[in-house]
Every structure is written in structure tokens, then in C-alpha cells.
Enzyme design. Structure first.
Site, PDB file in Angstrom:
ATOM      1  N   GLY A 485       0.834  -1.188   0.000  1.00  0.00           N
ATOM      2  CA  GLY A 485       0.000   0.000   0.000  1.00  0.00           C
ATOM      3  C   GLY A 485       0.866   1.234   0.000  1.00  0.00           C
ATOM      4  CB  SER A 486       1.320   4.104  -1.485  1.00  0.00           C
ATOM      5  OG  SER A 486       0.164   4.283  -2.294  1.00  0.00           O
ATOM      6  N   GLY A 487       0.655   5.756   1.052  1.00  0.00           N
ATOM      7  CA  GLY A 487      -0.108   6.805   1.717  1.00  0.00           C
ATOM      8  C   GLY A 487       0.742   8.037   1.888  1.00  0.00           C
ATOM      9  CG  MET A 489       3.702   8.694   7.200  1.00  0.00           C
ATOM     10  SD  MET A 489       5.072   9.795   7.562  1.00  0.00           S
ATOM     11  CE  MET A 489       6.300   8.618   8.082  1.00  0.00           C
ATOM     12  N   GLY A 490       4.445   7.541   2.519  1.00  0.00           N
ATOM     13  CA  GLY A 490       5.247   6.842   1.539  1.00  0.00           C
ATOM     14  C   GLY A 490       4.640   5.504   1.178  1.00  0.00           C
ATOM     15  CB  VAL A 492       3.452  -0.193   3.485  1.00  0.00           C
ATOM     16  CG1 VAL A 492       3.684  -1.395   4.407  1.00  0.00           C
ATOM     17  CG2 VAL A 492       3.268   1.067   4.317  1.00  0.00           C
ATOM     18  CE  LYS A 507       4.238   4.381   7.188  1.00  0.00           C
ATOM     19  NZ  LYS A 507       3.470   4.669   8.410  1.00  0.00           N
ATOM     20  CG  ASP A 605      -3.445  10.461  12.291  1.00  0.00           C
ATOM     21  OD1 ASP A 605      -4.612  10.911  12.197  1.00  0.00           O
ATOM     22  OD2 ASP A 605      -2.803  10.030  11.323  1.00  0.00           O
TER      23      ASP A 605
END
Length: 779
Positions: A485-487, A489-490, A492, A507, A605
Site C-alpha cells: 500500500g501507499s499513503g 508517509m510513503g 509499505v 515503510k 492520529d
């Protein structure tokens, strides 16, 4: 007496004593001669010698003759008693009728004891003396005006000493005083000589020990230097056209003093080339290695407002430059050097341009060699300062004919280090090595051979399995298998350790995916998440395995690989969850947060996407809290809710009012508000507030009273659970539960009609997501 002074026998005794007393420098012999002489002259057997104690006002008995109690060491205060008065007045004293004086003193003592004043008398060390003494003569031992001691003679006769006796005793006393002073001076000098000799011996011992220590340190330094050189000597091995060109460039550039830039992909051995340049240059200073990304990390960890130390430390850039004086400073990934250090180096380069060369033709300053892995960095103005002279280090794929020589070199070295009887690799293995793409270049070849030797058996022929060679990217000791996955923060990735079978999640922050300001903020968040997560030990907090910077300069950390779904996906895919299950999720989250809050950390968060529900062994629905990337220590500053370029810190739908309003203080109760929002979502499938924009959402959290979840839920919600959630959603944090542990206790007291059991959890996963919690393979 047997005769009067002046007779031949008396003169003979005086001559004898003069000869004997001047023939020795031993104090004990001098004392014995003096006492024996008085006995020969007067036939008196009762005499005592007292000497002045250095630095005090007392006399100490050093010798006595004719008494039952010799009492060597007895003391008399100067000015007290007959002996003390002689010492004070420095004149001979002759006393008679001492019995009467002794009786008077005893009477005075008895009267003081009777009056209760015995404490004033004090304790005295006995001095030798006749109990029936009637006459006494005491003479000071003087050298010029300096008092050496006192010579005292006693007699039981009332009038034992006449004028001739006084003269005779004076003659003997003068000789004794002179002999004692000479002996004392000799003794002082002897002790001083012994002390000097001992000091010299101690100094020689310390010098020998320090010399041996320095020799050991030198041997260690030489061993470390040889080891460092052996680790990076591979890139210059071989006979391909590419490596011959590289060696020619090294020979050509070694004699220069101007800055130099080494370019090439990661892992090609730019450090080895820099060391070869230094060794070939004949420079007298050291070769100092600097990782520029580490300086970037140091700058982020320096508190705002704190200036750098006045004196450079070995860890600072100025300290590194000082260590490399007259040598070479190698700046790895120079494009990552922070702006402050860039300006510092620019000033150094400008000064060096005007610095004259030394007599041997070389400059005394430090030569700068930088390296970069990206052609795009050549457009950077700072990098161009180093790029006036450049060496391109070839990739391994461009010098494949060197692979056999490199393999032979690495195999021989590692086999010797690991004690393996390996002589070479099999022909099939060599074919694999020569046809492999080598995305990691020489560094990857080195790692593959080291791993193969480590796990090999006693065969002299090394086999390189296919599984050791693949084109998948790697970070640290982990090979990236596939993206998970990605988000924000970069990325995974699913990863596998190079030597262990353990899978992991990596990560990763790609450097090229961010602008300078935004990337700086995300890297800070990344580093903070890694450090904070590593310090937490709750089983309900995701575990961190490793952390670092990849060969390409990307930041990464490795965490445990979880099998399951986050709460966001569970609700989106399968709808609102029963209250008993949500309670279990919330309680596990509280246990993770309790540890963080105990360490003064606020997650900030908490949301369904960061609450990961996993299978661990035979346990189902085991919750792990993720993403401590915007964690803050308490008390917190700069809580405006917005970061660089208006990037919101936290998620608006789950943000507490005090964060939305930018209040100056937050604590663990901020996380409890967000956790209640996540619980609300899990129970209802809806956020606490609906809004079209983030700003509207923040205003709702700050001002709008929330609707009870039972009004919007399609599933029954126990009133006790609803009351707990509504308390957590109070605008005033003081009205929420005081801690995560208190909230966990309140949730534990909520009673549900059908408890959530392990069997129900297992049945849910086997029904709804059997593939997700099935054993995962990373091969």
C-alpha cells in the site's frame, strides 16, 4: 663521679665520643652514643633525649636510658615543665629539691579533681622520669639559633650537678645537636632521593604503559584501516576496459588538489575510488568518511534555538574537516548535505582557491571528494562546485568481464574470515553470476557471496542458488517483495530478510517523490515515528525491527508483518460491527495508548485506518496501533493543526477540539476523543459529524454537540457503552476520562448480551476474509 673533668680519662671520653658521633649518620646510633657517653662521664644511668616535632610545638622522646618505662614517643609541649621551658627559653636549666615541687603539683592535681575540674588536666603521654628525682639538668640542643631538641639528665641526689658538670654536658650536647642535625639532613635528602627515584620509576612505568597502549591503539587503527580498505578494494579489481579507464582516471586525478565529484549508481564502490585517490596522492593527512544524509538527520534532531558548539566536535562537519586536515574528506551523497553545511564548505573552497601550495607541490588544506548517484543532482549549484573535476564509476553490468576476478577476490577473503575451506564457485554458479543484472552492483555481489559462504557446508566448491539472485529492490538486510500500500508517509512493502525466513513490512519514503519543504516535513515525521515506535513495548503497538537509510538515500524502517485488516476497511467492507466486538477493539487500543501516555507521548492520529485488526498465531482480532508519525511529547508547542504547506496534522474527522482550535496544551485525553470517534465509526459506519470540507469538520468538532450513536446505528448499542463514548466526546478535555487505563476500566464494566469470544472472532474471519488471515508466504 670517678674523676673531675679535664683529666686524661675525661679527655679520652670526649675524643672518643667526637670520633664515634661524627662517624655515623644513623640517628639511633647517635642517640646510643650520647646516652652511653653520659654514663661513662657521670656514672648516671638516667637520661632522655627529646627532639622537636616538625611543624608543631611539641617535643617527642626519641631515646632514654635507665628507666623502667622507656616510653619512646612520649610528648612534652614546649613551654610546659622543665624540659618544655628549656626548649622555650633555649637556655640550660638546673633544678634541685624537686621532691617538694612534685608534692606541690600532686596537691594541686588533687584539688582540681576534687573541684570537678579534672577534665582541664587532660591526658598526657608519660615521659621517662625517676619517681624519686631530686635534681635535674636539661640543656637545649641548638644549631646556631635553631632548636633541635632537649637533652635531660636526672639524679636522686639533691645536689648532683656542679658547674663542671654543666660545662661537660654542654660540650656533649653541642656535639649531639650537630650530629643529630647532620643525620636529619642526610635522612631528609635520602628520603627525597628515594621519592625522586620512586617518582622516576613510576614515570617510567607510566610512560611504558602509555607507549604500550599507544602501540596497541596504532595496531588497532592499522587493522581497522586494512579492514576498511579490504571492504572497498573490489571496484578497482579487473581488466575490463571500463575498470582500466577508471584506474587511469584515479592516477590522473590523484595528484590534484581541487575538489572532485564521483558519479555512478548506488553500490558501484565510490568510497573505494575515493580511498584509492587518497592513497595514491601521497597526502599526509587522514582519509575521513562523511555520510551527508546523517548530517541531515542531526540537523533535524537539534532543538530549535540551540546553537552549535563553539568548538567543533569530531561528529560535526567542522570537526570532520579538522580531522582530515592535510588529507581527504569524502562526502558520500553530497547532494544531501544540509544548506548550513553547504555554505560552510563553499567558504572553505573559496579560501582554498587562494591558499598557496606547500614546498612539495601539494596543498596543506583538505581535499574534498563528493559522490552522487543521480545525474539530475549535477544541476545543483553546490554540486557543480565539486563537478569541475569528475570521475564516472561504472556499473557492474558495464564491466561483466571483471566478475570472475571479483568473485575470486571476495570468496577467498570471506572464506578465510569465516574459516570455510572454499576454493571457488561452481561453473553453473559462475554462469548465474555473470548473467545476473546486478541492480545493486558490486555491493550486491559482495553481499550475495558473503551470504552464500555463511550458509555453505564444508564443500570446497561454493554453490550460488537462484534464490540469492533476484532483481527485487532491497533496503538494509531486507529484500522488497511486493507493495502492500501507499499513503502520506510513503510506501509499505512486503519484505523478506536476506538471511532469515522472517517476513516483514517495510515503510519507505522515496526521496524524489517530495518537494523540498514537503519532503522535509515528511522525513521529520518518518524519523519521529521510527524513534517513538522503537521505544514502545506494548504488544498492542506495532513492533519495529530495523531503521535506516537505503543505498539510494531513501529512509526506511522495518516493522512486523501483520495479517488482517484495519478497522477502516472492516467497516467499509462489512458494515458496522457489534458493540461487544467494538468494545474489545477499544480496550486493546487503550492498552497501547496507556504506555505511550505514560512516556509523555500523544499519538494525535488515532483513527480506524491506524487500528489494525490481525491474526497472531491462534489469536484472532488482535489489535495493533499503527502510525506514530505525528506523535508529540507533552506539553506540546506549535499545535496550530496545520503544518508546512497547510498539511493537516491528524485526520479532521477524528480530531479533538483542542487540536482543531490550536490550543497550546494537549495530553492523553486528546487521543481518547479520537478513539471515541473511531468507536463511533465502528458502531455506526458513519463519522461523528458530516461535513463538505476539512474546515467545516473542524468547526463541528469545536462547536457542535455530537448525536448519540444509538440514533444513527442499525445495531443495538448498550446504554453504558454510549455513555462512555459521549463522555470521551466532551468538548472540554477535563470532563473526559482522565486516562486510557480509566477508559479501559469503564469499557470492561459494559455488559453485552452476547460476549465476543475467540470462537466468534475466528468464525468471523473464516467467513468474511479467510484468504487474508491464511498463512502468508514470501517466497
Amino acid at each position: 663521679m670517678s674523676e673531675r673533668p679535664g683529666t686524661p680519662d675525661t679527655i679520652h671520653v670526649l675524643r672518643r665520643v667526637a670520633a664515634e658521633i661524627n662517624a655515623t649518620l644513623e640517628l639511633e646510633e647517635i642517640y646510643d652514643i650520647a646516652l652511653r657517653t653520659l654514663d661513662d662521664l657521670f656514672e648516671f644511668h638516667h637520661a632522655v633525649i627529646l627532639l622537636v616535632e616538625p611543624g608543631s610545638d611539641t617535643l617527642r622522646v626519641v631515646a632514654s636510658r635507665g628507666y623502667e618505662n622507656q616510653a619512646i614517643g612520649g610528648r612534652v609541649r614546649i613551654g610546659t615543665g622543665a624540659v618544655g621551658l628549656v626548649a622555650q627559653k633555649r637556655r640550660i636549666l638546673q633544678l634541685s629539691n624537686l621532691g617538694q615541687q612534685r608534692a606541690y603539683a600532686s596537691a594541686q592535681r588533687r584539688q582540681m579533681m576534687k573541684a570537678g575540674r579534672g577534665g582541664e588536666i587532660g591526658e598526657t603521654v608519660p615521659v621517662p622520669g625517676l619517681p624519686n628525682v631530686e635534681s635535674q639538668i636539661a640543656i637545649p640542643l641548638l644549631i646556631r639559633d635553631e632548636l633541635v631538641g632537649v637533652f635531660s639528665i636526672e639524679s636522686p641526689l639533691p645536689h648532683a650537678f656542679d658547674e663542671h658538670d654543666r660545662s661537660l654536658v654542654t660540650i656533649v650536647a653541642n656535639q649531639v645537636a650537630s650530629a643529630i642535625r647532620n643525620a636529619q639532613l642526610y635522612d631528609d635528602r635520602r628520603r627525597a632521593a628515594d621519592a625522586l627515584q620512586a617518582a622516576n620509576a613510576s614515570l617510567e612505568t607510566r610512560v611504558a604503559e602509555r607507549t604500550a597502549a599507544l602501540e596497541r591503539e596504532l595496531r588497532v587503527a592499522e587493522d581497522l584501516l586494512n579492514h576498511a580498505r579490504s571492504r572497498v578494494d573490489g571496484p578497482l579489481i579487473g581488466d575490463s576496459a571500463a575498470v582500466r579507464t577508471l584506474r587511469e582516471a584515479v592516477a590522473r586525478e590523484a595528484a590534484r588538489t581541487e575538489p572532485l565529484l564521483l558519479t555512478g549508481p548506488p553500490g558501484v564502490g565510490k568510497e573505494a575510488v575515493a580511498r584509492a585517490l587518497h592513497d595514491s596522492s601521497g597526502r599526509k593527512g587522514a582519509f575521513i568518511f562523511v555520510s551527508c544524509p546523517e548530517f541531515l538527520t542531526q540537523n533535524r534532531n537539534t532543538p530549535r534555538g540551540r546553537s552549535s558548539p563553539a568548538r567543533p566536535t569530531d561528529g560535526s562537519l567542522a570537526g570532520k574537516i579538522e580531522l582530515a586536515s592535510g588529507g581527504t574528506l569524502f562526502l558520500e551523497a553530497v547532494h544531501e548535505l544540509p544548506p548550513d553545511q553547504q555554505r560552510e564548505l563553499e567558504e572553505i573552497l573559496q579560501r582554498q582557491e587562494h591558499q598557496p601550495a606547500s614546498t612539495d607541490g601539494t596543498a596543506d588544506h583538505t581535499r574534498l571528494i563528493g559522490s552522487t548517484t543521480r545525474e539530475s543532482q549535477l544541476e545543483d549549484p553546490f554540486v557543480r562546485l565539486l563537478a569541475r573535476h569528475e570521475i564516472a564509476v561504472p556499473a557492474l553490468k558495464d564491466r561483466r568481464e571483471d566478475i570472475p576476478a571479483l568473485v575470486e577476490h571476495f570468496v577467498r577473503r570471506h572464506a578465510r574470515q569465516l574459516g570455510k575451506p572454499i576454493e571457488g564457485v561452481s561453473p553453473e554458479s559462475m554462469r548465474r553470476l555473470e548473467t545476473y543484472a546486478w541492480p545493486g552492483n558490486i555491493r550486491e555481489l559482495h553481499t550475495v557471496l558473503e551470504r552464500a559462504i555463511l550458509v555453505s557446508r564444508s564443500s570446497p566448491v561454493l554453490e550460488i542458488n537462484e534464490e540469492l539472485l533476484d532483481n527485487k529492490p532491497a533496503v538494509g538486510s531486507y529484500r522488497l517483495i511486493s507493495p502492500l500500500g501507499s499513503g502520506g508517509m510513503g510506501e509499505v512493502w512486503l519484505a523478506r530478510h536476506r538471511l532469515l525466513a522472517r517476513p516483514a513490512a517495510v515503510k519507505l519514503i522515496r526521496q524524489e517523490t517530495r518537494g523540498s519543504a514537503a519532503r522535509e516535513q515528511f522525513v521529520r515525521r518518518f524519523l519521529r515515528e521510527a524513534h517513538v515506535t522503537a521505544g514502545l513495548q506494548s504488544p498492542h503497538t506495532v513492533q519495529l525491527y530495523d531503521f535506516g537509510v537505503s543505498d539510494s538515500g531513501d529512509f526506511f524502517y522495518v516493522m512486523e508483518l501483520l495479517q488482517g485488516l484495519d478497522l477502516q476497511r472492516i467497516v467499509k467492507s462489512f458494515g458496522p460491527q457489534p458493540a461487544e466486538r467494538v468494545i474489545m477493539f477499544l480496550r486493546q487500543t487503550c492498552r497501547s495508548l496507556a504506555e505511550a501516555h505514560e512516556h509523555g507521548l500523544v499519538h494525535r492520529d488515532i483513527k480506524p485506518a491506524n487500528l489494525f485488526v490481525a491474526r497472531l498465531g491462534s489469536e484472532y482480532d488482535y489489535l495493533k496501533v499503527l502510525d506514530f508519525g505525528i506523535v508529540k511529547e507533552q506539553p506540546c508547542e506549535d499545535l496550530t493543526g496545520l503544518s508546512v504547506q497547510d498539511i493537516l496534522q491528524g485526520t479532521p474527522a477524528f480530531m479533538a477540539p483542542e487540536v482543531a482550535l490550536g490550543e497550546g496544551h494537549i495530553d492523553g485525553r486528546t487521543d481518547l476523543y479520537s478513539l471515541a470517534c473511531a468507536g463511533y465509526w465502528a458502531l455506526t459506519g458513519q463519522p461523528v459529524f458530516e461535513a463538505n470540507t476539512p474546515v467545516q469538520m473542524l468547526l463541528h468538532h469545536a462547536q457542535t454537540p455530537p448525536a448519540p450513536p444509538s440514533r444513527v446505528s442499525e445495531l443495538p448499542i448498550p446504554k453504558a457503552l454510549e455513555a462512555v463514548l459521549m463522555q470521551c466526546l466532551e468538548k472540554d478535555s477535563a470532563r473526559r476520562p482522565s486516562s486510557a487505563l480509566e477508559l479501559e476500566s469503564q469499557l470492561a464494566n459494559v455488559r453485552c448480551q452476547d460476549p465476543w469470544t475467540r470462537a466468534r472472532a475466528q468464525a468471523w474471519w473464516e467467513t468474511h476474509a479467510p484468504d487474508i488471515v491464511a498463512p502468508r508466504t514470501t517466497s
